[in-house]
Design an enzyme around this catalytic site. Structure first.
Site, PDB file in Angstrom:
ATOM      1  CB  SER A 147       7.446  70.932   7.410  1.00  0.00           C
ATOM      2  OG  SER A 147       6.656  69.754   7.888  1.00  0.00           O
ATOM      3  CG  ASN A 186       0.621  68.714   4.308  1.00  0.00           C
ATOM      4  OD1 ASN A 186       1.459  68.389   3.493  1.00  0.00           O
ATOM      5  ND2 ASN A 186       0.990  67.919   5.719  1.00  0.00           N
ATOM      6  CB  SER A 224      -6.506  63.175  17.118  1.00  0.00           C
ATOM      7  OG  SER A 224      -6.449  64.265  18.304  1.00  0.00           O
ATOM      8  CE1 TYR A 284      -3.674  67.542  14.184  1.00  0.00           C
ATOM      9  CE2 TYR A 284      -5.313  68.124  16.053  1.00  0.00           C
ATOM     10  CZ  TYR A 284      -4.208  67.320  15.055  1.00  0.00           C
ATOM     11  OH  TYR A 284      -3.561  66.376  15.739  1.00  0.00           O
ATOM     12  CE  LYS A 306      -4.093  63.880  13.118  1.00  0.00           C
ATOM     13  NZ  LYS A 306      -3.032  63.210  12.452  1.00  0.00           N
ATOM     14  CG  LEU A 364       0.089  71.834  30.286  1.00  0.00           C
ATOM     15  CD1 LEU A 364      -0.152  73.352  30.780  1.00  0.00           C
ATOM     16  CD2 LEU A 364      -1.185  70.840  31.093  1.00  0.00           C
TER      17      LEU A 364
HETATM   18  N1  UFG Z   1      -3.220  74.817  28.838  1.00  0.00           N
HETATM   19  C1  UFG Z   1      -3.091  75.920  29.588  1.00  0.00           C
HETATM   20  N2  UFG Z   1      -2.146  76.740  29.305  1.00  0.00           N
HETATM   21  C2  UFG Z   1      -1.477  76.627  28.054  1.00  0.00           C
HETATM   22  C3  UFG Z   1      -1.620  75.504  27.180  1.00  0.00           C
HETATM   23  C4  UFG Z   1      -2.582  74.629  27.769  1.00  0.00           C
HETATM   24  O1  UFG Z   1      -3.596  76.049  30.644  1.00  0.00           O
HETATM   25  O2  UFG Z   1      -0.661  77.476  27.763  1.00  0.00           O
HETATM   26  C5  UFG Z   1      -4.286  73.891  29.105  1.00  0.00           C
HETATM   27  C6  UFG Z   1      -5.235  73.635  28.154  1.00  0.00           C
HETATM   28  O3  UFG Z   1      -6.582  74.563  28.610  1.00  0.00           O
HETATM   29  C7  UFG Z   1      -5.914  72.128  28.387  1.00  0.00           C
HETATM   30  C8  UFG Z   1      -4.657  71.448  28.726  1.00  0.00           C
HETATM   31  O4  UFG Z   1      -3.736  72.407  29.187  1.00  0.00           O
HETATM   32  O5  UFG Z   1      -6.943  72.194  29.397  1.00  0.00           O
HETATM   33  C9  UFG Z   1      -3.921  70.839  27.687  1.00  0.00           C
HETATM   34  O6  UFG Z   1      -3.941  71.617  26.415  1.00  0.00           O
HETATM   35  P1  UFG Z   1      -3.036  71.226  25.289  1.00  0.00           P
HETATM   36  O7  UFG Z   1      -2.961  72.330  24.337  1.00  0.00           O
HETATM   37  O8  UFG Z   1      -1.565  70.547  25.788  1.00  0.00           O
HETATM   38  O9  UFG Z   1      -3.770  69.771  24.655  1.00  0.00           O
HETATM   39  P2  UFG Z   1      -5.300  69.763  24.058  1.00  0.00           P
HETATM   40  O10 UFG Z   1      -6.035  69.034  24.982  1.00  0.00           O
HETATM   41  O11 UFG Z   1      -6.159  71.145  23.872  1.00  0.00           O
HETATM   42  O12 UFG Z   1      -4.987  69.247  22.608  1.00  0.00           O
HETATM   43  C10 UFG Z   1      -4.553  68.064  22.574  1.00  0.00           C
HETATM   44  C11 UFG Z   1      -3.767  67.984  21.369  1.00  0.00           C
HETATM   45  C12 UFG Z   1      -4.389  68.289  19.942  1.00  0.00           C
HETATM   46  C13 UFG Z   1      -5.453  67.044  20.106  1.00  0.00           C
HETATM   47  C14 UFG Z   1      -6.430  67.130  21.286  1.00  0.00           C
HETATM   48  C15 UFG Z   1      -7.120  65.995  21.037  1.00  0.00           C
HETATM   49  O13 UFG Z   1      -2.807  69.149  21.241  1.00  0.00           O
HETATM   50  O14 UFG Z   1      -3.628  68.021  18.909  1.00  0.00           O
HETATM   51  O15 UFG Z   1      -5.429  67.007  22.394  1.00  0.00           O
HETATM   52  O16 UFG Z   1      -7.954  65.730  22.445  1.00  0.00           O
HETATM   53  F1  UFG Z   1      -6.382  67.270  18.861  1.00  0.00           F
END
Ligand code: UFG
Length: 336
Positions: free
Chosen positions: A33, A98, A123, A148, A152, A199
């Site tokens: 998926s 799921n 996580s 989500y 977990k 990111l």
């Molecule tokens: N960020 C940006 N711009 C973007 C995307 C992200 O500035 O377009 C920043 C976010 O604000 C954050 C950092 O990049 O500070 C990391 O963001 P991510 O979305 O890559 O990751 P997260 O830390 O938000 O989340 C990740 C996983 C989740 C998990 C979490 C656990 O994606 O599945 O870590 O800490 F739950």
């Protein structure tokens, strides 16, 4: 044989490679998926060995029963699950159904076939966001900001309860921080369907002009450069943590959680700068508003994994940027 659910996904596929290298036989169940069947061929290209692959969903109880009847499963590594934070807010029932049904099914069928070793892909999202960094396994859990995260958290509770009720059962919960990077060969990497939220996949897409611009979500946090700090870990280090966890889980009883990160925090701007430097290019970005649910700092205390699993990550932030870009370049240059 090791059953790997979600084995064609990002972390699952890299773990399959390391399992094969460590001499294990691997059976993957994946409903594709959020991944592609071609990953099975790519694993073979890297390792020279074909894994057994079954297309299906772990929520299918009869399928699982057939699989356990047909193969001699020694341990299960459970990656399968939906993982898009934003989507989970809009489709909570689908996420709960799921992600929780799959674990309940697996544990039930494992019980029926007397399989007693289990590794769960958890996580850092299980930690209450109000806690202080670094997060240790003893930090407060819960207060998740999205369904989500709760799946977990709830899965961890289910596994813990089952362990309490069955003294032969042994489980390891691996709490990943921010997985990034790709296999050095460029055959495997992170390939989310649709527009990514994380990111690194976004930086990669901007670097190849698939997306025009990256928005940095806020530069007014209480951090050195004002942008959020996360603990990014190379997916191959993460894969290796599963091999160590497999050895551990087969030598211990009960349920144990381990943080899997590097223990080092990196800001969004540092990540962009490192990506630009190692790949010798520029990332087009602008500073935008904060994203709801983001915390300023999230990084791991990895003492326990180091001490009890002998886990020491070896890949640097530069490796993460280099390998992620290499994968994207090889797989997306044609504008697919
Ligand atoms: N960020 C940006 N711009 C973007 C995307 C992200 O500035 O377009 C920043 C976010 O604000 C954050 C950092 O990049 O500070 C990391 O963001 P991510 O979305 O890559 O990751 P997260 O830390 O938000 O989340 C990740 C996983 C989740 C998990 C979490 C656990 O994606 O599945 O870590 O800490 F739950």
């Amino acid at each position: 044989m090791i059953l790997v659910t979600g084995g064609t996904g990002f972390i699952g596929s890299h773990t399959c490679v390391q399992l094969i290298k460590a001499g294990y036989d691997v059976l993957v169940i994946d409903d594709l998926s959020n991944s592609h069947e071609d990953v099975v061929n790519r694993i073979k290209l890297i390792t020279g060995k074909k894994i057994e692959f079954i297309k299906g969903n772990v929520c299918d109880y009869n399928l699982l029963t057939d699989v356990f009847r047909k193969y001699k499963i020694d341990s299960v590594i459970h990656f399968a699950g939906y993982k898009a934070v934003g989507e989970s807010v809009n489709k909570p029932l689908i996420y709960y159904k799921n992600n929780i049904d799959s674990t309940l099914n697996l544990l039930t069928v494992m019980r029926n076939f007397n399989v007693t070793s289990f590794i769960f892909s958890s996580s850092a999202t299980v930690y209450a966001p109000t806690g202080k960094v670094p997060f240790s396994e003893l930090s407060e859990l819960g207060k998740c900001s999205n369904p989500y995260g709760w799946t977990k958290y709830m899965n961890e509770e289910i596994i813990q309860s089952y362990c309490n009720s069955n003294s032969d059962f042994s489980a390891v919960l691996l709490r990943y921080f921010n997985p990034v990077g790709a296999h050095e060969s460029g055959y495997l990497g992170e390939d989310p369907q649709g527009i990514p939220n994380n990111l690194m996949p976004l930086i990669c897409r901007v670097s190849l002009n698939i997306i025009n611009e990256l928005t940095v979500f806020g530069n007014d946090y209480d951090t050195e450069d004002g942008t959020c700090i996360r603990d990014y870990i190379h997916v191959m280090d993460l894969a290796n943590a599963h091999i160590l966890a497999l050895k551990y889980v087969n030598g211990h009883k009960g349920c144990k959680a381990f943080n899997i990160g590097t223990g080092k925090g990196t800001s969004v701007l540092e990540m962009i700068k490192t990506f630009e430097d190692v790949n010798k290019l520029k990332i087009n970005y602008k500073i935008g508003k904060r994203r709801a649910g983001d915390v300023a700092k999230l990084y791991a205390d990895c003492t326990k994994a180091k001490k009890e699993l002998s886990f020491t990550p070896v890949y640097t932030l530069s490796d993460m940027c280099l390998h992620s870009y290499n994968y994207m370049k090889l797989n997306y240059m044609k504008g697919v």
